[in-house]
Design a protein around this motif. Structure first.
Motif, PDB file in Angstrom:
ATOM      1  N   VAL A 205       1.183  -0.035   3.818  1.00  0.00           N
ATOM      2  CA  VAL A 205       0.126   0.557   2.218  1.00  0.00           C
ATOM      3  C   VAL A 205      -1.190   0.291   2.367  1.00  0.00           C
ATOM      4  O   VAL A 205      -2.610   1.004   2.395  1.00  0.00           O
ATOM      5  N   TRP A 206      -1.526  -0.959   3.798  1.00  0.00           N
ATOM      6  CA  TRP A 206      -3.069  -0.874   3.843  1.00  0.00           C
ATOM      7  C   TRP A 206      -3.726   0.133   4.786  1.00  0.00           C
ATOM      8  O   TRP A 206      -5.175   0.518   5.297  1.00  0.00           O
ATOM      9  N   ASN A 207      -2.628   1.069   5.218  1.00  0.00           N
ATOM     10  CA  ASN A 207      -3.447   2.167   5.861  1.00  0.00           C
ATOM     11  C   ASN A 207      -3.290   3.838   5.182  1.00  0.00           C
ATOM     12  O   ASN A 207      -3.850   4.765   5.552  1.00  0.00           O
ATOM     13  N   MET A 208      -3.078   3.091   3.901  1.00  0.00           N
ATOM     14  CA  MET A 208      -2.961   4.682   2.683  1.00  0.00           C
ATOM     15  C   MET A 208      -4.169   4.844   2.329  1.00  0.00           C
ATOM     16  O   MET A 208      -4.685   3.999   2.031  1.00  0.00           O
ATOM     17  N   ASN A 209      -4.582   6.189   2.285  1.00  0.00           N
ATOM     18  CA  ASN A 209      -6.169   6.465   0.668  1.00  0.00           C
ATOM     19  C   ASN A 209      -5.488   5.761  -0.757  1.00  0.00           C
ATOM     20  O   ASN A 209      -4.157   5.927  -0.939  1.00  0.00           O
ATOM     21  N   ASP A 210      -6.669   6.294  -1.045  1.00  0.00           N
ATOM     22  CA  ASP A 210      -6.858   6.172  -2.567  1.00  0.00           C
ATOM     23  C   ASP A 210      -5.288   7.271  -3.231  1.00  0.00           C
ATOM     24  O   ASP A 210      -4.397   6.784  -3.529  1.00  0.00           O
ATOM     25  N   GLU A 211      -5.297   8.092  -2.946  1.00  0.00           N
ATOM     26  CA  GLU A 211      -4.868   9.389  -2.858  1.00  0.00           C
ATOM     27  C   GLU A 211      -3.783   9.122  -2.772  1.00  0.00           C
ATOM     28  O   GLU A 211      -2.605   9.532  -3.785  1.00  0.00           O
ATOM     29  N   GLU A 212      -2.619   8.304  -1.558  1.00  0.00           N
ATOM     30  CA  GLU A 212      -1.567   8.456  -1.196  1.00  0.00           C
ATOM     31  C   GLU A 212      -1.100   7.215  -2.207  1.00  0.00           C
ATOM     32  O   GLU A 212       0.033   7.312  -2.304  1.00  0.00           O
ATOM     33  N   LYS A 213      -2.056   6.403  -2.407  1.00  0.00           N
ATOM     34  CA  LYS A 213      -1.308   5.134  -3.572  1.00  0.00           C
ATOM     35  C   LYS A 213      -0.956   5.449  -4.818  1.00  0.00           C
ATOM     36  O   LYS A 213       0.351   5.533  -5.086  1.00  0.00           O
ATOM     37  N   MET A 214      -2.041   6.279  -4.917  1.00  0.00           N
ATOM     38  CA  MET A 214      -1.423   7.160  -6.661  1.00  0.00           C
ATOM     39  C   MET A 214      -0.514   7.793  -6.030  1.00  0.00           C
ATOM     40  O   MET A 214       0.521   8.169  -7.036  1.00  0.00           O
ATOM     41  N   GLU A 215       0.187   8.376  -5.462  1.00  0.00           N
ATOM     42  CA  GLU A 215       1.313   9.558  -5.080  1.00  0.00           C
ATOM     43  C   GLU A 215       2.368   8.781  -4.560  1.00  0.00           C
ATOM     44  O   GLU A 215       2.598   8.899  -5.507  1.00  0.00           O
ATOM     45  N   ALA A 216       2.053   7.463  -4.493  1.00  0.00           N
ATOM     46  CA  ALA A 216       3.483   6.538  -4.229  1.00  0.00           C
ATOM     47  C   ALA A 216       3.702   5.649  -5.304  1.00  0.00           C
ATOM     48  O   ALA A 216       4.431   5.681  -5.773  1.00  0.00           O
ATOM     49  N   LYS A 217       2.847   5.863  -6.169  1.00  0.00           N
ATOM     50  CA  LYS A 217       1.778   4.645  -8.326  1.00  0.00           C
ATOM     51  C   LYS A 217       3.600   5.857  -8.334  1.00  0.00           C
ATOM     52  O   LYS A 217       4.703   5.947  -9.272  1.00  0.00           O
ATOM     53  N   ARG A 218       2.901   7.176  -8.156  1.00  0.00           N
ATOM     54  CA  ARG A 218       3.932   8.628  -9.161  1.00  0.00           C
ATOM     55  C   ARG A 218       5.306   8.617  -8.992  1.00  0.00           C
ATOM     56  O   ARG A 218       6.183   7.979  -9.339  1.00  0.00           O
ATOM     57  N   GLU A 219       5.601   8.479  -7.905  1.00  0.00           N
ATOM     58  CA  GLU A 219       7.023   8.335  -7.667  1.00  0.00           C
ATOM     59  C   GLU A 219       7.925   6.754  -7.447  1.00  0.00           C
ATOM     60  O   GLU A 219       8.386   7.466  -7.837  1.00  0.00           O
ATOM     61  N   HIS A 220       7.140   6.050  -7.656  1.00  0.00           N
ATOM     62  CA  HIS A 220       7.819   4.821  -7.230  1.00  0.00           C
ATOM     63  C   HIS A 220       8.119   4.311  -8.804  1.00  0.00           C
ATOM     64  O   HIS A 220       9.635   4.237  -9.418  1.00  0.00           O
ATOM     65  N   THR A 221       6.913   4.827  -9.567  1.00  0.00           N
ATOM     66  CA  THR A 221       7.402   4.680 -11.602  1.00  0.00           C
ATOM     67  C   THR A 221       8.339   5.795 -11.587  1.00  0.00           C
ATOM     68  O   THR A 221       9.878   5.208 -12.620  1.00  0.00           O
ATOM     69  N   ALA A 222       8.031   6.921 -11.354  1.00  0.00           N
ATOM     70  CA  ALA A 222       9.271   7.957 -11.698  1.00  0.00           C
ATOM     71  C   ALA A 222      10.794   7.784 -11.164  1.00  0.00           C
ATOM     72  O   ALA A 222      11.503   7.881 -11.929  1.00  0.00           O
ATOM     73  N   ARG A 223      10.935   7.197  -9.887  1.00  0.00           N
ATOM     74  CA  ARG A 223      12.080   6.749  -9.107  1.00  0.00           C
ATOM     75  C   ARG A 223      13.217   5.304 -10.135  1.00  0.00           C
ATOM     76  O   ARG A 223      13.854   5.733 -10.621  1.00  0.00           O
ATOM     77  N   PHE A 224      11.971   4.642 -10.990  1.00  0.00           N
ATOM     78  CA  PHE A 224      12.705   3.531 -11.407  1.00  0.00           C
ATOM     79  C   PHE A 224      12.905   3.592 -12.656  1.00  0.00           C
ATOM     80  O   PHE A 224      14.056   3.668 -13.186  1.00  0.00           O
ATOM     81  N   LYS A 225      12.116   4.601 -13.584  1.00  0.00           N
ATOM     82  CA  LYS A 225      12.595   5.495 -14.517  1.00  0.00           C
ATOM     83  C   LYS A 225      13.974   5.745 -14.664  1.00  0.00           C
ATOM     84  O   LYS A 225      14.597   5.862 -15.173  1.00  0.00           O
ATOM     85  N   GLU A 226      13.968   6.943 -12.786  1.00  0.00           N
ATOM     86  CA  GLU A 226      15.506   7.603 -13.082  1.00  0.00           C
ATOM     87  C   GLU A 226      16.283   6.741 -12.654  1.00  0.00           C
ATOM     88  O   GLU A 226      17.775   6.507 -13.462  1.00  0.00           O
ATOM     89  N   ILE A 227      16.218   5.943 -11.878  1.00  0.00           N
ATOM     90  CA  ILE A 227      17.191   4.463 -11.815  1.00  0.00           C
ATOM     91  C   ILE A 227      17.880   3.607 -13.331  1.00  0.00           C
ATOM     92  O   ILE A 227      18.825   3.163 -13.007  1.00  0.00           O
ATOM     93  N   LYS A 228      16.975   3.781 -13.573  1.00  0.00           N
ATOM     94  CA  LYS A 228      17.315   2.823 -15.055  1.00  0.00           C
ATOM     95  C   LYS A 228      18.180   3.665 -16.180  1.00  0.00           C
ATOM     96  O   LYS A 228      19.144   3.416 -16.629  1.00  0.00           O
ATOM     97  N   ASP A 229      17.620   4.706 -16.313  1.00  0.00           N
ATOM     98  CA  ASP A 229      18.624   5.777 -16.801  1.00  0.00           C
ATOM     99  C   ASP A 229      20.317   5.861 -16.040  1.00  0.00           C
ATOM    100  O   ASP A 229      20.869   6.723 -16.984  1.00  0.00           O
TER     101      ASP A 229
END
Length: 176
Positions: A70-94
């Motif tokens: 994470v400490w090597n990611m730029n802001d865009e990569e962090k935002m993409e990780a947040k989008r993907e991880h949040t969406a995957r957690f929602k999918e897992i809950k479903d």
């Protein structure tokens, strides 16, 4: 299975994922249905090869591979990780809501929470409202106090000595 409990494997030492995967293998050996996902990982770990052989009992949901700390990611990569991880957690809950699993492993979800890629409140809400018999394992360093309070098991792996500090890279079959 009786009442499902909540586990945390945390700390700065090696073995958090290994312990979680060992529990998955134990559960599969008893014909329990297991669901696993890994956050902030490359998707190339050796345990995934072994778990594929147990696919009758173990379901693995891969995420988009993360090949940087994470400490090597730029802001865009962090935002993409947040989008993907949040969406995957929602999918897992479903999935967990609609299918009958005995064990859920959320590998490195604690780091995902700590880096703001999944909201702590969402995880807490899920844990408080999970299916009664679902056993949940979370791994990662520095769990928030709220997660520790909810957990039934908290095991800390402590690093006393590690070859990485001597410049020895990760080795296939041992760390990878």
């Amino acid at each position: 299975m009786e009442k499902g409990l909540i586990h945390i494997y945390c700390g700065d030492g090696k073995g958090k994922t290994t312990a979680a995967m060992g529990l998955a293998i134990r559960a599969a050996g008893r014909e329990k249905k297991v669901f696993i996902t890994q956050f902030l990982k490359s998707g190339k770990s050796g345990e995934l090869v072994s778990l594929e052989k147990l696919k009758e009992y173990i379901t693995f949901l891969p995420g988009r591979p993360v090949n940087k700390f994470v400490w090597n990611m730029n802001d865009e990569e962090k935002m993409e990780a947040k989008r993907e991880h949040t969406a995957r957690f929602k999918e897992i809950k479903d999935i967990i809501k609609n299918e009958d699993y005995d064990l859920l492993i959320l590998d490195e979800i604690i780091a995902t929470i700590n880096n703001g890629f999944i909201e702590l409140n969402e995880v807490i809400d899920f844990l408080k409202n999970k299916p009664e018999t679902l056993e949940v394992v979370m791994t990662g360093r520095d769990p928030k106090e709220e997660l520790i309070e909810l957990a039934n098991y908290v095991t800390e792996m402590q690093c006393i000595k590690h070859p990485f500090k001597e410049g020895i890279p990760s080795r296939v079959g041992i760390e990878l």
